[in-house]
Write an enzyme that holds these catalytic residues in place. Structure first.
Site, PDB file in Angstrom:
ATOM      1  N   HIS A   2      -7.562   0.454  -4.511  1.00 14.28           N
ATOM      2  CA  HIS A   2      -8.409   1.199  -3.583  1.00 14.28           C
ATOM      3  C   HIS A   2      -8.815   2.451  -4.339  1.00 14.28           C
ATOM      4  O   HIS A   2      -7.979   3.332  -4.555  1.00 14.28           O
ATOM      5  CB  HIS A   2      -7.612   1.643  -2.354  1.00 14.28           C
ATOM      6  N   HIS A  52       0.856  -1.194   0.000  1.00 21.15           N
ATOM      7  CA  HIS A  52       0.000   0.000   0.000  1.00 21.15           C
ATOM      8  C   HIS A  52       0.885   1.234   0.000  1.00 21.15           C
ATOM      9  O   HIS A  52       1.860   1.297   0.741  1.00 21.15           O
ATOM     10  CB  HIS A  52      -0.875  -0.026   1.262  1.00 21.15           C
ATOM     11  N   TYR A  56     -15.088   4.248   7.305  1.00 22.39           N
ATOM     12  CA  TYR A  56     -15.535   2.880   7.038  1.00 22.39           C
ATOM     13  C   TYR A  56     -16.988   2.603   7.435  1.00 22.39           C
ATOM     14  O   TYR A  56     -17.314   1.536   7.920  1.00 22.39           O
ATOM     15  CB  TYR A  56     -14.571   1.880   7.689  1.00 22.39           C
ATOM     16  N   ASP A 116     -13.053   2.928  -1.188  1.00 19.88           N
ATOM     17  CA  ASP A 116     -12.240   3.214  -0.003  1.00 19.88           C
ATOM     18  C   ASP A 116     -13.017   4.150   0.903  1.00 19.88           C
ATOM     19  O   ASP A 116     -14.231   4.229   0.797  1.00 19.88           O
ATOM     20  CB  ASP A 116     -10.887   3.762  -0.469  1.00 19.88           C
ATOM     21  N   HIS A 117     -12.306   4.871   1.739  1.00 24.02           N
ATOM     22  CA  HIS A 117     -12.976   5.708   2.737  1.00 24.02           C
ATOM     23  C   HIS A 117     -14.242   6.350   2.202  1.00 24.02           C
ATOM     24  O   HIS A 117     -14.230   6.973   1.145  1.00 24.02           O
ATOM     25  CB  HIS A 117     -12.052   6.839   3.187  1.00 24.02           C
ATOM     26  N   CYS A 174      -3.672   2.779  -4.455  1.00 24.99           N
ATOM     27  CA  CYS A 174      -4.617   3.556  -3.658  1.00 24.99           C
ATOM     28  C   CYS A 174      -4.634   4.978  -4.207  1.00 24.99           C
ATOM     29  O   CYS A 174      -3.695   5.748  -4.001  1.00 24.99           O
ATOM     30  CB  CYS A 174      -4.215   3.536  -2.184  1.00 24.99           C
TER      31      CYS A 174
HETATM   32  C1  DNO Z   1      -6.716   3.137   5.346  1.00 27.86           C
HETATM   33  C2  DNO Z   1      -6.092   1.968   4.774  1.00 27.86           C
HETATM   34  C3  DNO Z   1      -4.745   1.679   5.363  1.00 27.86           C
HETATM   35  C4  DNO Z   1      -4.246   0.372   4.811  1.00 27.86           C
HETATM   36  C5  DNO Z   1      -2.895   0.003   5.250  1.00 27.86           C
HETATM   37  C6  DNO Z   1      -2.420  -1.172   4.462  1.00 27.86           C
HETATM   38  O1  DNO Z   1      -7.883   3.258   5.298  1.00 27.86           O
HETATM   39  O2  DNO Z   1      -6.076   2.037   3.402  1.00 27.86           O
HETATM   40  O3  DNO Z   1      -4.853   1.591   6.739  1.00 27.86           O
HETATM   41  O4  DNO Z   1      -5.084  -0.637   5.235  1.00 27.86           O
HETATM   42  O5  DNO Z   1      -2.012   1.036   5.117  1.00 27.86           O
HETATM   43  O6  DNO Z   1      -1.412  -1.785   5.155  1.00 27.86           O
END
Ligand code: DNO
Length: 344
Positions: free
Chosen positions: A263, A198, A322, A308-309, A236
């Protein structure tokens, strides 16, 4: 492409019964949460997640994260032993049917934000980042709790850790990452697991700590350390996109075959090293989500995707970034983008 959704286990208010009702949802992204970084995950715990997912018609093929202990990132004395444990986890996950493992190599802090509930004009709220505010929060004295902050650090533990990191520059961190990859990737290959690092969020050094998974050049360097498909990326967009110099469509296309996990979320850049999280569609923020998905497709991407978020909307409260509603909207938007692009 397989659409997935992050699930934080049985205590997550966003239940599997809800996740399964999101159209075209293929599986969950989860982890064993009741062990410390560096410990071996029990086969029972792994099997339990799989069983719960399958009971709800969902697959469990993606783990986020198997955390890398600081000792490994520091290249400390115990690193070789901890890398062995890490390999054991990869083996066990592969044997249980997990095909992709997301992890990161960020020293001390995972993702950072300065605000957890920035109000939006439409009555929603979302996470935001302002570098000046973050830097004014001394991690050793601040009472603020950040979403990616490991609450288990004591102030003394944190002080000692930061002290050790003062000896580690970017080059040293690259060396330690390289030692890690050279041991882990062959095991991942053997057990059919794609490792997906990531990017650092935000993608620049913070509090004097080095961060290296930040930009096109560094991703290239990363991929060349072990030039194997099992050594891949989590793409991401919200993390890499915080630096406007990162040309995401170009990167998406170039790395598509080594991107095992995407992501996909949008952010609005509001100034120099300042951004806020927004709804997933292109129009909501600064990132061209259509161009990114198109580039992934053109580059031959065939991995897992997750929204994602999300913002907090419709009065939802819960784990920052989340909740259910906005991530579910994100998932259906992304599914539509992929369908349109794939059908050409
Ligand atoms: C945040 C996530 C990160 C991710 C880690 C992967 O929302 O994308 O916490 O899980 O960095 O190791």
């Amino acid at each position: 492409m397989k659409m997935t959704f992050r699930w934080y286990g049985e205590s997550d208010p966003v239940t599997l019964e809800k996740i399964r009702q999101i159209p075209r949802m293929s599986g969950i992204v989860s982890a064993v949460y009741d062990v410390s970084p560096g410990e071996i995950w029990s086969r029972e715990s792994i099997a339990h997640i799989k069983e719960l997912a399958e009971k709800n018609g969902l697959e469990f093929e993606v783990v986020e994260s198997v955390p890398v202990p600081e000792e490994i990132k520091l290249g400390g004395q115990k690193a070789p032993e901890l890398i062995e444990n890490y390999c054991e986890n990869i083996k066990r996950l592969g044997q249980a049917g997990v095909r992709c493992v997301c992890y990161n190599f960020m020293p001390v802090f995972d993702w950072l934000r300065s605000e957890l509930e920035r109000p939006g004009a439409d009555g929603s709220n979302a996470l935001a980042y302002d570098e000046a505010t973050v830097l004014s929060m001394n991690p050793l004295t601040s009472e603020l709790s950040l979403p990616g902050w490991d609450e288990s650090y004591t102030k003394d533990g944190l002080r000692a850790l930061l002290e050790r990191y003062s000896q580690i520059d970017e080059e040293q961190l690259w060396q330690n990452l390289s030692a890690f990859l050279k041991s882990v990737i062959p095991v991942a290959e053997r057990y059919g697991v794609n490792m997906a690092i990531h990017p650092d969020d935000p993608p620049w050094g913070i509090f004097g700590l080095p961060r290296i998974i930040t930009c096109e050049k560094n991703l290239e360097r990363f991929l060349s350390i072990v030039d194997s498909p099992a050594n891949g990326l989590t793409f991401c967009t919200g993390s890499l996109g915080a630096n406007p110099e990162n040309d995401l469509p170009t990167m998406a296309k170039k790395f598509a075959k080594r991107i095992h996990f995407a992501h996909l979320r949008n952010i609005r850049i509001t100034g120099d090293r300042k951004f806020e999280e927004v709804g997933h569609p292109t129009e909501c923020g600064s990132l061209d989500m259509y161009a990114i998905v198109k580039s992934l497709h053109e580059g031959g991407f065939d991995g897992y995707v997750r929204p994602d978020h999300g913002r907090m909307i419709w009065g939802e409260t819960g784990r920052y970034g989340y909740g259910l509603y906005d991530r579910a909207l994100g998932a259906t938007y992304l599914t539509g983008l992929f369908e349109a692009i794939e059908r050409g």
